[in-house]
Design a protein around this motif. Structure first.
Motif, PDB file in Angstrom:
ATOM      1  N   MET A   1       0.842  -1.171   0.000  1.00 32.88           N
ATOM      2  CA  MET A   1       0.000   0.000   0.000  1.00 32.88           C
ATOM      3  C   MET A   1       0.887   1.233   0.000  1.00 32.88           C
ATOM      4  O   MET A   1       1.775   1.378   0.824  1.00 32.88           O
ATOM      5  CB  MET A   1      -0.899  -0.020   1.240  1.00 32.88           C
ATOM      6  N   THR A   2       0.657   2.140  -0.922  1.00 35.40           N
ATOM      7  CA  THR A   2       1.474   3.345  -1.004  1.00 35.40           C
ATOM      8  C   THR A   2       0.873   4.433  -0.128  1.00 35.40           C
ATOM      9  O   THR A   2      -0.344   4.585  -0.049  1.00 35.40           O
ATOM     10  CB  THR A   2       1.557   3.849  -2.452  1.00 35.40           C
ATOM     11  N   LEU A   3       1.726   5.191   0.500  1.00 33.99           N
ATOM     12  CA  LEU A   3       1.288   6.301   1.325  1.00 33.99           C
ATOM     13  C   LEU A   3       1.117   7.540   0.461  1.00 33.99           C
ATOM     14  O   LEU A   3       1.790   7.707  -0.555  1.00 33.99           O
ATOM     15  CB  LEU A   3       2.306   6.573   2.435  1.00 33.99           C
ATOM     16  N   LEU A   4       0.256   8.419   0.917  1.00 29.27           N
ATOM     17  CA  LEU A   4       0.066   9.679   0.213  1.00 29.27           C
ATOM     18  C   LEU A   4       1.274  10.572   0.440  1.00 29.27           C
ATOM     19  O   LEU A   4       1.901  10.520   1.500  1.00 29.27           O
ATOM     20  CB  LEU A   4      -1.178  10.393   0.742  1.00 29.27           C
ATOM     21  N   PRO A   5       1.581  11.411  -0.508  1.00 27.93           N
ATOM     22  CA  PRO A   5       2.669  12.370  -0.299  1.00 27.93           C
ATOM     23  C   PRO A   5       2.333  13.292   0.878  1.00 27.93           C
ATOM     24  O   PRO A   5       1.170  13.494   1.226  1.00 27.93           O
ATOM     25  CB  PRO A   5       2.724  13.158  -1.604  1.00 27.93           C
ATOM     26  N   LYS A   6       3.359  13.852   1.449  1.00 29.17           N
ATOM     27  CA  LYS A   6       3.213  14.667   2.651  1.00 29.17           C
ATOM     28  C   LYS A   6       2.232  15.820   2.446  1.00 29.17           C
ATOM     29  O   LYS A   6       1.379  16.080   3.300  1.00 29.17           O
ATOM     30  CB  LYS A   6       4.579  15.205   3.077  1.00 29.17           C
ATOM     31  N   HIS A   7       2.317  16.510   1.321  1.00 33.53           N
ATOM     32  CA  HIS A   7       1.438  17.657   1.093  1.00 33.53           C
ATOM     33  C   HIS A   7      -0.032  17.246   1.007  1.00 33.53           C
ATOM     34  O   HIS A   7      -0.913  17.976   1.440  1.00 33.53           O
ATOM     35  CB  HIS A   7       1.869  18.449  -0.150  1.00 33.53           C
ATOM     36  N   LEU A   8      -0.308  16.042   0.487  1.00 37.78           N
ATOM     37  CA  LEU A   8      -1.692  15.564   0.424  1.00 37.78           C
ATOM     38  C   LEU A   8      -2.201  15.174   1.808  1.00 37.78           C
ATOM     39  O   LEU A   8      -3.358  15.415   2.138  1.00 37.78           O
ATOM     40  CB  LEU A   8      -1.809  14.396  -0.541  1.00 37.78           C
ATOM     41  N   ARG A   9      -1.341  14.562   2.604  1.00 39.65           N
ATOM     42  CA  ARG A   9      -1.730  14.222   3.981  1.00 39.65           C
ATOM     43  C   ARG A   9      -2.046  15.491   4.767  1.00 39.65           C
ATOM     44  O   ARG A   9      -3.024  15.546   5.515  1.00 39.65           O
ATOM     45  CB  ARG A   9      -0.631  13.424   4.681  1.00 39.65           C
ATOM     46  N   GLN A  10      -1.221  16.520   4.583  1.00 38.22           N
ATOM     47  CA  GLN A  10      -1.443  17.789   5.285  1.00 38.22           C
ATOM     48  C   GLN A  10      -2.750  18.443   4.831  1.00 38.22           C
ATOM     49  O   GLN A  10      -3.505  18.968   5.646  1.00 38.22           O
ATOM     50  CB  GLN A  10      -0.262  18.743   5.056  1.00 38.22           C
ATOM     51  N   ALA A  11      -3.007  18.402   3.547  1.00 39.27           N
ATOM     52  CA  ALA A  11      -4.239  18.991   3.023  1.00 39.27           C
ATOM     53  C   ALA A  11      -5.463  18.241   3.546  1.00 39.27           C
ATOM     54  O   ALA A  11      -6.468  18.855   3.918  1.00 39.27           O
ATOM     55  CB  ALA A  11      -4.222  18.983   1.493  1.00 39.27           C
ATOM     56  N   THR A  12      -5.372  16.924   3.595  1.00 37.32           N
ATOM     57  CA  THR A  12      -6.469  16.117   4.116  1.00 37.32           C
ATOM     58  C   THR A  12      -6.705  16.423   5.586  1.00 37.32           C
ATOM     59  O   THR A  12      -7.845  16.583   6.019  1.00 37.32           O
ATOM     60  CB  THR A  12      -6.165  14.613   3.931  1.00 37.32           C
ATOM     61  N   ARG A  13      -5.635  16.492   6.341  1.00 37.41           N
ATOM     62  CA  ARG A  13      -5.738  16.797   7.765  1.00 37.41           C
ATOM     63  C   ARG A  13      -6.370  18.176   7.977  1.00 37.41           C
ATOM     64  O   ARG A  13      -7.255  18.356   8.807  1.00 37.41           O
ATOM     65  CB  ARG A  13      -4.364  16.734   8.432  1.00 37.41           C
ATOM     66  N   ALA A  14      -5.947  19.160   7.188  1.00 40.44           N
ATOM     67  CA  ALA A  14      -6.487  20.519   7.310  1.00 40.44           C
ATOM     68  C   ALA A  14      -7.977  20.544   6.950  1.00 40.44           C
ATOM     69  O   ALA A  14      -8.776  21.206   7.624  1.00 40.44           O
ATOM     70  CB  ALA A  14      -5.709  21.477   6.411  1.00 40.44           C
ATOM     71  N   ARG A  15      -8.359  19.820   5.903  1.00 39.82           N
ATOM     72  CA  ARG A  15      -9.757  19.768   5.489  1.00 39.82           C
ATOM     73  C   ARG A  15     -10.620  19.107   6.571  1.00 39.82           C
ATOM     74  O   ARG A  15     -11.713  19.582   6.894  1.00 39.82           O
ATOM     75  CB  ARG A  15      -9.872  19.015   4.158  1.00 39.82           C
ATOM     76  N   THR A  16     -10.105  18.052   7.171  1.00 36.22           N
ATOM     77  CA  THR A  16     -10.830  17.367   8.241  1.00 36.22           C
ATOM     78  C   THR A  16     -10.983  18.272   9.450  1.00 36.22           C
ATOM     79  O   THR A  16     -12.058  18.355  10.052  1.00 36.22           O
ATOM     80  CB  THR A  16     -10.100  16.061   8.627  1.00 36.22           C
TER      81      THR A  16
END
Length: 135
Positions: A1-16
């Motif tokens: 399973m591939t992890l999301l790039p750091k910037h996408l994880r940060q964007a997801t966290r911010a949106r949540t």
């Protein structure tokens, strides 16, 4: 399973986090206004899905606590027309699924009829062939 790039994880966290903040604000506004508090009411007010609220342990606990204080929620209209909540999407998908199922049933019926005709022709040809081979 591939992890999301750091910037996408940060964007997801911010949106949540932003959605959680909107939900808390909506909950406070509903409580302050004395309106009935339910998962659906909070979701509509905050612009989030009810699923999001149910999956968030903290928000779920807060909403359930407010509901318990207020007592049973009076039954209102199920979903007003033009509602863009999750249930409207579910109804649209259910209707689409029902149409597809009916189309598939019709197609299967046609295929069964064609198969029956082909099997009848096959049986007829076998009988005719058997008569010629008997000679």
């Amino acid at each position: 399973m591939t992890l999301l790039p750091k910037h996408l994880r940060q964007a997801t966290r911010a949106r949540t986090q932003e959605a959680e903040k909107r939900a808390r604000t909506a909950l406070a506004e509903l409580a302050k206004a004395g309106k009935p508090i339910s998962f659906t009411a909070v979701a509509r007010q905050a612009g989030v899905s009810t699923d999001f609220l149910y999956r968030s342990p903290e928000l779920r606990t807060q909403i359930e606590r407010h509901r318990a204080k207020a007592g049973p929620v009076p039954a209102g209209p199920a979903d007003p027309p033009g509602d863009s909540s999750t249930s409207a999407a579910v109804r649209a998908l259910s209707a689409r699924l029902t149409r597809q199922q009916e189309a598939h049933r019709e197609e299967v019926a046609k295929l069964r009829q064609a198969l029956a005709i082909a099997q009848g022709e096959n049986l007829d040809l076998r009988r005719r062939l058997a008569r010629y081979e008997a000679d």
